[in-house]
Design a protein around this motif. Structure first.
Motif, short mmCIF file in Angstrom:
data_model
loop_
_atom_site.label_atom_id
_atom_site.label_comp_id
_atom_site.label_asym_id
_atom_site.label_seq_id
_atom_site.Cartn_x
_atom_site.Cartn_y
_atom_site.Cartn_z
N GLU A 7 1.00 -1.27 -0.03
CA GLU A 7 0.02 0.09 0.03
C GLU A 7 0.75 1.29 0.01
OE1 GLU A 7 -2.49 -0.55 3.47
OE2 GLU A 7 -4.12 -1.53 2.28
N ASP A 8 2.26 1.21 0.71
CA ASP A 8 2.88 2.27 0.78
C ASP A 8 3.45 2.72 -0.51
OD1 ASP A 8 2.16 2.89 3.56
OD2 ASP A 8 4.12 1.46 4.15
N VAL A 9 3.77 1.56 -1.20
CA VAL A 9 4.44 1.73 -2.42
C VAL A 9 3.46 2.29 -3.54
CG1 VAL A 9 5.42 0.79 -4.57
CG2 VAL A 9 6.21 0.16 -2.30
N ALA A 10 2.22 1.65 -3.77
CA ALA A 10 1.16 2.23 -4.36
C ALA A 10 0.85 3.49 -4.03
CB ALA A 10 -0.27 1.31 -4.21
N CYS A 11 0.65 4.00 -3.07
CA CYS A 11 0.36 5.41 -2.72
C CYS A 11 1.45 6.27 -3.21
CB CYS A 11 0.01 5.65 -1.27
SG CYS A 11 1.48 5.87 -0.07
N ARG A 77 -0.76 4.03 4.37
CA ARG A 77 -0.64 4.66 3.05
C ARG A 77 -0.24 6.40 3.55
NH1 ARG A 77 -5.22 2.08 2.84
NH2 ARG A 77 -6.50 3.77 3.61
N VAL A 78 0.54 6.32 4.59
CA VAL A 78 1.31 7.71 4.77
C VAL A 78 2.28 7.82 3.80
CG1 VAL A 78 2.32 8.97 6.50
CG2 VAL A 78 0.37 7.92 7.14
N PHE A 79 2.43 8.86 3.38
CA PHE A 79 3.49 9.24 2.13
C PHE A 79 4.33 10.53 2.82
CE2 PHE A 79 4.51 11.32 -2.10
CZ PHE A 79 5.75 10.91 -1.97
N ILE A 80 5.62 10.56 2.97
CA ILE A 80 6.60 11.42 3.59
C ILE A 80 7.31 11.70 2.32
CG2 ILE A 80 8.49 12.16 5.12
CD1 ILE A 80 7.32 10.12 7.14
N THR A 91 4.29 11.07 20.83
CA THR A 91 2.77 10.94 21.25
C THR A 91 2.12 11.40 20.08
OG1 THR A 91 2.63 13.07 22.43
CG2 THR A 91 2.89 11.13 23.84
N ALA A 92 2.82 11.77 18.89
CA ALA A 92 1.93 12.05 17.63
C ALA A 92 1.25 10.82 17.01
CB ALA A 92 3.02 12.69 16.48
N GLU A 93 0.19 11.17 16.50
CA GLU A 93 -0.70 10.24 15.78
C GLU A 93 -0.82 10.74 14.21
OE1 GLU A 93 -3.99 8.82 17.87
OE2 GLU A 93 -2.94 9.12 19.93
N ILE A 94 -0.71 9.84 13.50
CA ILE A 94 -0.88 10.29 11.98
C ILE A 94 -1.99 9.25 11.43
CG2 ILE A 94 0.20 10.75 9.49
CD1 ILE A 94 2.62 11.21 11.07
N GLY A 95 -3.12 9.87 10.82
CA GLY A 95 -4.26 9.05 10.38
C GLY A 95 -3.89 8.43 8.81
N ASP A 96 -4.82 7.65 8.52
CA ASP A 96 -4.58 7.18 7.16
C ASP A 96 -4.42 8.20 5.98
OD1 ASP A 96 -4.65 4.60 8.48
OD2 ASP A 96 -6.63 4.11 7.95
N PRO A 119 0.90 16.52 18.13
CA PRO A 119 -0.67 16.53 17.62
C PRO A 119 -1.14 15.19 17.05
CG PRO A 119 1.21 17.47 16.14
CD PRO A 119 1.78 17.09 17.46
N THR A 120 -2.68 15.24 16.66
CA THR A 120 -3.04 14.15 16.03
C THR A 120 -3.52 14.67 14.78
OG1 THR A 120 -3.55 12.92 18.31
CG2 THR A 120 -4.82 12.48 16.12
N LEU A 121 -3.13 13.70 13.72
CA LEU A 121 -3.69 14.30 12.31
C LEU A 121 -4.51 13.18 12.12
CD1 LEU A 121 -0.11 15.00 10.24
CD2 LEU A 121 -1.65 16.64 12.08
N GLY A 122 -5.81 13.76 11.57
CA GLY A 122 -7.07 12.82 10.87
C GLY A 122 -6.45 12.39 9.62
N LYS A 123 -7.61 11.80 9.00
CA LYS A 123 -7.37 11.02 7.74
C LYS A 123 -7.32 12.10 6.62
CE LYS A 123 -9.95 6.80 9.02
NZ LYS A 123 -11.26 6.19 8.82
N GLY A 124 -6.19 11.94 5.86
CA GLY A 124 -6.18 12.69 4.47
C GLY A 124 -5.55 13.93 4.80
N VAL A 125 -4.91 14.17 5.85
CA VAL A 125 -4.36 15.64 5.97
C VAL A 125 -3.11 15.47 5.32
CG1 VAL A 125 -3.02 16.87 8.17
CG2 VAL A 125 -5.28 15.79 8.43
N VAL A 126 -2.92 16.99 4.75
CA VAL A 126 -1.71 17.29 4.05
C VAL A 126 -1.02 18.36 4.71
CG1 VAL A 126 -0.60 18.39 2.06
CG2 VAL A 126 -2.87 16.59 1.96
N VAL A 127 0.33 17.97 4.84
CA VAL A 127 1.22 19.21 5.95
C VAL A 127 2.03 19.59 4.72
CG1 VAL A 127 2.38 19.65 7.99
CG2 VAL A 127 0.64 17.72 7.97
#
Length: 300
Positions: A7-11, A77-80, A91-96, A119-127
């Motif tokens: 999934e990571d490669v595909a995203c 499917r988190v893309f850096i 304690t950071a949380e990153i959503g799908d 912070p906690t990032l919800g789903k589909g957040v772009v930073v």
């Protein structure tokens, strides 16, 4: 584990136009390497192998330039993208389906152990690149953090936060909360340009007294730099702090200055005609404005 890797490669192939093949992603993308190594370090952390988890994350930071604490929670499917200089706290949380660009910090403002500091990032957040998100609050699903923004308060879902300190732009209106002032220009049958300023339910029309007012060359430049089509809002999100449709920044600033001068000249001309109609004589002691030089400067 292997499902997450696929999934990571595909995203990455889907979100990065520079990615050409799966082999390139697996071998040449530090963001992919950092996420994969973090998943292993996070498992070690949950199994109470704290030193080994920290050591693995330290090796990953040396190899990728991305520092992720093994206690952080990262979804699927988190893309850096690029990733150099990214720091993600314990304690950071990153959503799908989140996307994080280079230089981002998901940090804290307090030093209390056991507390929710990051912070906690919800789903589909772009930073965006260089953004700092500091504190144990929630960034809602689908929100966007503009490049170089400093966010210290919660961001609603599907909103955009820009600036330092960050201000929230609602997704529905595309404008700052509480702001309801708009402007538009229309052209009358005689060719005179009329600007309408609207604030809430009140509107004011400002127009020159006649069509051959003294700043006609400036008005022509104004029409050239301000097309009849409505401008798109350029104050919103941009991952790299650059609006690709804005053109040369210096040219844009000069056009805005000329626009401001033309509008002020129209107002002054209107006031002069009104005073002359009341019987006052007004002598213009100011030198004429060399609009040819301004035009040449903007074109260059």
């Amino acid at each position: 584990m292997f499902k997450n890797i696929r999934e990571d490669v595909a995203c990455i192939l889907d979100r990065d136009p520079a990615a050409r093949s799966k082999l390139e992603v697996i071998t040449c993308y530090p963001g992919f390497h950092a996420v994969v190594s973090h998943r292993l370090a996070h498992r070690l952390w949950k199994a109470n192998f704290y030193w080994l988890a920290r050591f693995l994350s330290h090796l990953s930071r040396i190899l990728t330039g991305i520092e992720i604490h093994p206690g952080a929670k990262i979804g699927r499917r988190v893309f850096i993208d690029h990733g150099f200089g990214v720091v993600i706290g314990e304690t950071a949380e990153i959503g799908d389906d989140c996307t994080i660009y280079q230089g981002v910090t998901l940090g804290g403002t307090r030093l209390y152990k056991g507390a929710k500091r990051h912070p906690t990032l919800g789903k589909g957040v772009v930073v965006g690149a260089g953004a700092q998100v500091l504190g144990g609050f929630l960034v809602g699903d689908g929100a966007r953090i503009g490049s170089n923004a400093v966010v210290v308060k919660p961001v609603p879902a599907h909103a955009t936060a820009v600036g330092n300190p960050a201000r929230v732009i609602e997704a529905t209106s595309g404008e700052n909360a509480g702001a309801s002032v708009t402007s538009s220009t229309t052209e009358t049958a005689t060719g005179t340009t009329i600007e309408t300023l609207t604030a809430g339910t009140h509107s004011t029309k400002i127009s020159p007294c006649d069509s051959d007012w003294e700043s006609a060359p400036l008005q022509a430049m104004l029409n050239k730099s301000s097309p009849t089509e409505p401008r798109q809002n350029t104050a919103g999100f941009s991952a790299y702090a650059v609006d690709p449709g804005a053109g040369d920044p210096l040219n844009k600033v000069l056009n805005e200055l000329i626009t401001h001068v033309a509008r002020q000249d129209a107002r002054i001309s209107n006031l002069c005609h009104s005073l002359e109609a009341m019987g006052s004589k007004i002598k213009d002691a100011s030198p004429p404005l060399d609009t040819q030089k301004l035009t040449k400067l903007v074109d260059e």
